[in-house]
Motif scaffolding. Structure first.
Motif, PDB file in Angstrom:
ATOM      1  N   LEU A   1       0.837  -1.204   0.000  1.00  0.00           N
ATOM      2  CA  LEU A   1       0.000   0.000   0.000  1.00  0.00           C
ATOM      3  C   LEU A   1       0.868   1.248   0.000  1.00  0.00           C
ATOM      4  O   LEU A   1       1.797   1.377   0.802  1.00  0.00           O
ATOM      5  CB  LEU A   1      -0.923   0.000   1.220  1.00  0.00           C
ATOM      6  N   LYS A   2       0.551   2.172  -0.882  1.00  0.00           N
ATOM      7  CA  LYS A   2       1.262   3.444  -0.967  1.00  0.00           C
ATOM      8  C   LYS A   2       0.256   4.575  -0.776  1.00  0.00           C
ATOM      9  O   LYS A   2      -0.944   4.363  -0.773  1.00  0.00           O
ATOM     10  CB  LYS A   2       1.970   3.562  -2.309  1.00  0.00           C
ATOM     11  N   GLY A   3       0.765   5.770  -0.649  1.00  0.00           N
ATOM     12  CA  GLY A   3      -0.123   6.911  -0.479  1.00  0.00           C
ATOM     13  C   GLY A   3      -0.284   7.302   0.977  1.00  0.00           C
ATOM     14  O   GLY A   3       0.248   6.663   1.887  1.00  0.00           O
ATOM     15  N   ASP A   4      -1.049   8.351   1.211  1.00  0.00           N
ATOM     16  CA  ASP A   4      -1.211   8.903   2.554  1.00  0.00           C
ATOM     17  C   ASP A   4      -2.388   8.254   3.271  1.00  0.00           C
ATOM     18  O   ASP A   4      -3.447   8.017   2.685  1.00  0.00           O
ATOM     19  CB  ASP A   4      -1.459  10.413   2.471  1.00  0.00           C
ATOM     20  N   LEU A   5      -2.198   7.986   4.563  1.00  0.00           N
ATOM     21  CA  LEU A   5      -3.279   7.466   5.396  1.00  0.00           C
ATOM     22  C   LEU A   5      -4.227   8.613   5.724  1.00  0.00           C
ATOM     23  O   LEU A   5      -3.800   9.651   6.246  1.00  0.00           O
ATOM     24  CB  LEU A   5      -2.714   6.868   6.678  1.00  0.00           C
ATOM     25  N   PRO A   6      -5.526   8.476   5.427  1.00  0.00           N
ATOM     26  CA  PRO A   6      -6.468   9.555   5.724  1.00  0.00           C
ATOM     27  C   PRO A   6      -6.553   9.835   7.215  1.00  0.00           C
ATOM     28  O   PRO A   6      -6.257   8.981   8.051  1.00  0.00           O
ATOM     29  CB  PRO A   6      -7.801   9.008   5.186  1.00  0.00           C
ATOM     30  N   SER A   7      -6.987  11.025   7.547  1.00  0.00           N
ATOM     31  CA  SER A   7      -7.144  11.391   8.949  1.00  0.00           C
ATOM     32  C   SER A   7      -8.435  10.785   9.506  1.00  0.00           C
ATOM     33  O   SER A   7      -9.480  10.838   8.860  1.00  0.00           O
ATOM     34  CB  SER A   7      -7.200  12.910   9.101  1.00  0.00           C
ATOM     35  N   PRO A   8      -8.382  10.199  10.722  1.00  0.00           N
ATOM     36  CA  PRO A   8      -9.604   9.665  11.335  1.00  0.00           C
ATOM     37  C   PRO A   8     -10.587  10.752  11.752  1.00  0.00           C
ATOM     38  O   PRO A   8     -11.696  10.447  12.191  1.00  0.00           O
ATOM     39  CB  PRO A   8      -9.074   8.901  12.555  1.00  0.00           C
TER      40      PRO A   8
END
Length: 349
Positions: free
Chosen positions: A293-300
């Motif tokens: 998995l690449k990319g930014d982790l969304p904010s909770p």
């Protein structure tokens, strides 16, 4: 006291799922935590969506495992169920009773039907109490007759494979695996219908884990228990589970029969999780491809419409612009074939 519910182990396992009693049901459960800013004048500036509108049910004699990355809301889900709070957003039913509608006395009585086994057996057991005191405590709390408690404690020690002669010892005198068996005995003291298992073997040596897992399987067959299991080890999940729910940022992205989810996973996030399971064959392990998995982790704290996994989704990168817009602006709902116990929350799977 009793350690049987009147049916043989084969009765409950051979009964179709739709014909079994529902021991616990969760509908549209939501749990948020306030996001506070300021040192002196504190103010709420947002919310953290730890559990975001999840629904599932667990039948008698069944194990539902909840899996996902750290921070996906697995343990929070268990704690919300165990809290039995009037303030819970959503509905939780235990043995057919809506917990929000129960009085304080009724909730206290109903608590005997669901007990919890914790991750760290040493941290969950009071080192100042003997094994007898630890196992007997929930019985005293719920007002069970004193004259039957000692016999019940001895019965439970035998049930989990420990010597009743050791009930006067303290937790420090036992190994990690034995302490977890004491925790299981304590959870079984009130003859519950549901056990909430929060990573019950993750703190144990690998050589000890198999014994505890086998014990849980034996107890489930003997007592017709329902298990709600949280775990990171997907090999353990595959071995012990009947159904699996995959959580991502507080939402279920895939749920269904354990074999269907593991062998025919449809959601890209589930596929990424399963690709991380090591294979004992070195040749196969070296040659297989993994989903990275690449990319930014969304904010909770973000609760805008759209697929939360889009920023890391390998499938999203291959879609045309029109389909990408749907992922970004329309939240996918769980769907699947009629009559098939396998649902996925993805627009294109």
């Amino acid at each position: 006291f009793t350690t049987s519910r009147g049916s043989t182990a084969s009765d409950i396992r051979e009964t179709p799922r739709d014909e079994r009693a529902t021991t616990i049901k969760v509908d549209h459960l939501v749990k948020t935590f306030p996001l506070i800013k300021g040192a002196l004048l504190k103010r709420r500036v947002g919310s953290v969506y730890a559990v975001d509108d999840i629904s599932f049910d667990v039948r008698a004699g069944e194990t539902l495992s909840i899996v996902g990355e750290s921070g996906s809301g697995k343990s929070t889900t268990l704690l919300e169920i165990m809290a039995m709070s009037h303030d819970t957003v959503g509905e939780i039913e235990l043995d057919g009773k809506r917990l929000k509608t129960l009085s304080r006395a009724q909730r206290r009585a109903e608590r005997r039907n669901i007990q919890m086994v914790f991750q760290d057996p040493m941290g969950a057991l009071d080192p100042r109490f003997t094994v007898y005191d630890i196992i007997a405590e929930p019985l005293h709390t719920l007002g069970f007759p004193r004259d039957g408690i000692e016999a019940r404690v001895n019965e439970l020690m035998n049930l989990v494979g420990l010597d009743p002669a050791h009930i006067d010892r303290f937790p420090g005198a036992f190994s990690g695996g034995q302490r977890q068996r004491i925790g299981i005995a304590r959870a079984l003291a009130t003859n519950p219908k549901v056990l909430a298992l929060d990573e019950p073997v993750s703190a144990l040596d690998v050589s000890i884990q198999a014994g505890v897992i086998n014990l849980l399987a034996e107890l489930q067959a003997k007592l017709e228990l329902s298990y709600l299991l949280v775990a990171h080890d997907l090999s353990v999940v595959r071995h012990i589970s009947d159904r699996v729910a995959v959580l991502y940022l507080g939402a279920i992205v895939e749920i269904g029969d354990v074999d269907a989810v593991f062998d025919e996973s449809r959601h890209p996030y589930t596929q990424a999780l399963l690709s991380a399971i090591p294979i004992p064959d070195p040749t196969v392990e070296r040659s297989r491809s993994r989903v990275v998995l690449k990319g930014d982790l969304p904010s909770p704290t973000d609760n805008e419409p759209g697929c939360r996994f889009a920023s890391r989704c390998p499938l999203f990168q291959t879609l045309p612009e029109q389909d990408r817009a749907r992922c970004l602006h329309e939240t996918p709902a769980l769907h699947g074939g009629e009559g098939v116990d396998h649902l996925v929350a993805c627009h294109f799977r």
